[in-house]
Write an enzyme that holds these catalytic residues in place. Structure first.
Site, PDB file in Angstrom:
ATOM      1  N   ASP A  72       0.796  -1.196  -0.103  1.00  0.00           N
ATOM      2  CA  ASP A  72      -0.007   0.017   0.070  1.00  0.00           C
ATOM      3  C   ASP A  72       0.934   1.167  -0.008  1.00  0.00           C
ATOM      4  OD1 ASP A  72       1.032  -0.077   2.606  1.00  0.00           O
ATOM      5  OD2 ASP A  72      -0.887  -1.097   3.423  1.00  0.00           O
ATOM      6  N   ASP A 141      -7.500  -3.963  14.585  1.00  0.00           N
ATOM      7  CA  ASP A 141      -8.890  -4.321  14.159  1.00  0.00           C
ATOM      8  C   ASP A 141      -8.872  -5.507  13.274  1.00  0.00           C
ATOM      9  OD1 ASP A 141      -7.960  -3.062  12.035  1.00  0.00           O
ATOM     10  OD2 ASP A 141      -9.482  -1.518  12.152  1.00  0.00           O
ATOM     11  N   HIS A 143      -7.263  -5.561  10.158  1.00  0.00           N
ATOM     12  CA  HIS A 143      -6.994  -5.312   8.830  1.00  0.00           C
ATOM     13  C   HIS A 143      -5.776  -5.674   8.195  1.00  0.00           C
ATOM     14  CE1 HIS A 143      -5.347  -1.510  10.369  1.00  0.00           C
ATOM     15  NE2 HIS A 143      -4.500  -1.834   9.163  1.00  0.00           N
ATOM     16  N   GLU A 148      -9.453  -2.407   5.694  1.00  0.00           N
ATOM     17  CA  GLU A 148     -10.179  -1.908   6.781  1.00  0.00           C
ATOM     18  C   GLU A 148     -11.414  -2.831   7.007  1.00  0.00           C
ATOM     19  OE1 GLU A 148      -8.365  -0.065   8.377  1.00  0.00           O
ATOM     20  OE2 GLU A 148      -8.051   1.816   7.995  1.00  0.00           O
TER      21      GLU A 148
END
Length: 267
Positions: A72, A141, A143, A148
């Protein structure tokens, strides 16, 4: 899925670096037939990069015929910015090994057409056939990359809006000012990751324990994108002891016994 439960962060780094080096050397890459390696950024892989550099300096591996694709990049952050993922990769890895500049692939978050850039990236990956090994980390979380919670588990490379939790987590790299963190990023998709021949995810620290529990013991769930690894034929999670705190005792015992030889291989 393989789970390699190690004792600490240093062991995770040494084990994962050795695994990458062994895979490259077994492949015996050439100019015409390079080994294709997917890479992450963030705090988790830093020690793995350090270990890879040490193995390179010891003459145990060459990256001359390795092609890399990063997961990314932020949108709107200049490549030269100290917190861009371009800067991160060169500072922490590329500048220290013999990889060829032409073999480095990182998404460009500063183009006028983000969709076209994402499509170009997908096509570039396909031009090599596939990514042989994709190393990644995981967020608190769950991801992976910037996929996400509630991301499609068949998603491809695209632009994503970052969640408030991610902005807060990444603000530590931007003077602890959440307003300085880019709000968007280009990221490979979950489907892009699953297309890799092999996926190795590093999970370290107490704060990642819930994500690891979801990945190993939970059901496949788009709110925890890391759970998509359960669908992969050759997925490996390498973790330290603090990250296992939410796992059942019998789960840790099972994988500790199953992977005893792998665990013994690192000190």
């Amino acid at each position: 899925m393989r789970l390699i439960p190690l004792h600490n962060v240093d062991q995770v780094a040494k084990w994962s670096a050795r695994y990458i080096v062994d895979r490259i050397n077994q492949f015996q890459p050439t100019e015409a037939r390079p080994f294709v390696l997917g890479l992450p950024t963030g705090g988790t892989p830093l020690k793995t990069y350090e270990a890879l550099i040490e193995l390179y300096k010891a003459g145990e591996v060459s990256f001359k015929h390795v092609v890399t694709f990063n997961m990314d990049e932020y949108v709107g952050l200049p490549k030269e910015h100290p917190e861009s993922y371009h800067s991160f990769m060169y500072k922490n890895f590329f500048d220290h090994v013999d990889i060829q500049e032409k073999n480095i692939n990182i998404l460009n978050g500063n183009t006028e057409d983000h969709d076209a850039e994402c499509q170009r990236y997908e096509e570039k990956i396909k031009s090599y056939g596939k990514i042989h090994l994709f190393m990644g980390g995981v967020g608190v979380d769950g991801h992976i990359a910037f996929n996400e919670p509630a991301s499609s588990l068949s998603s491809r490379t695209r632009i994503k809006t970052l969640t408030e939790d991610t902005l807060i987590a990444n603000s530590r790299f931007f003077d602890n000012d959440v307003n300085k963190v880019p709000k968007y990023a280009l990221t490979i998709g979950v489907g892009t990751l699953l297309d890799a021949e092999e996926v190795m995810i590093l999970v370290t620290g107490y704060n990642k324990a819930q994500a690891l529990q979801a990945a190993v013991e939970g059901s496949i769930n788009h709110l925890w994108t890391v759970t998509a690894l359960q669908m992969h034929r050759r997925a490996i999670i390498v973790c330290d002891e603090p990250a296992t705190q939410e796992l059942k005792v019998k789960t840790v015992k099972y994988f500790t016994e199953l992977e005893a030889s792998a665990i013994r291989s690192v000190k």
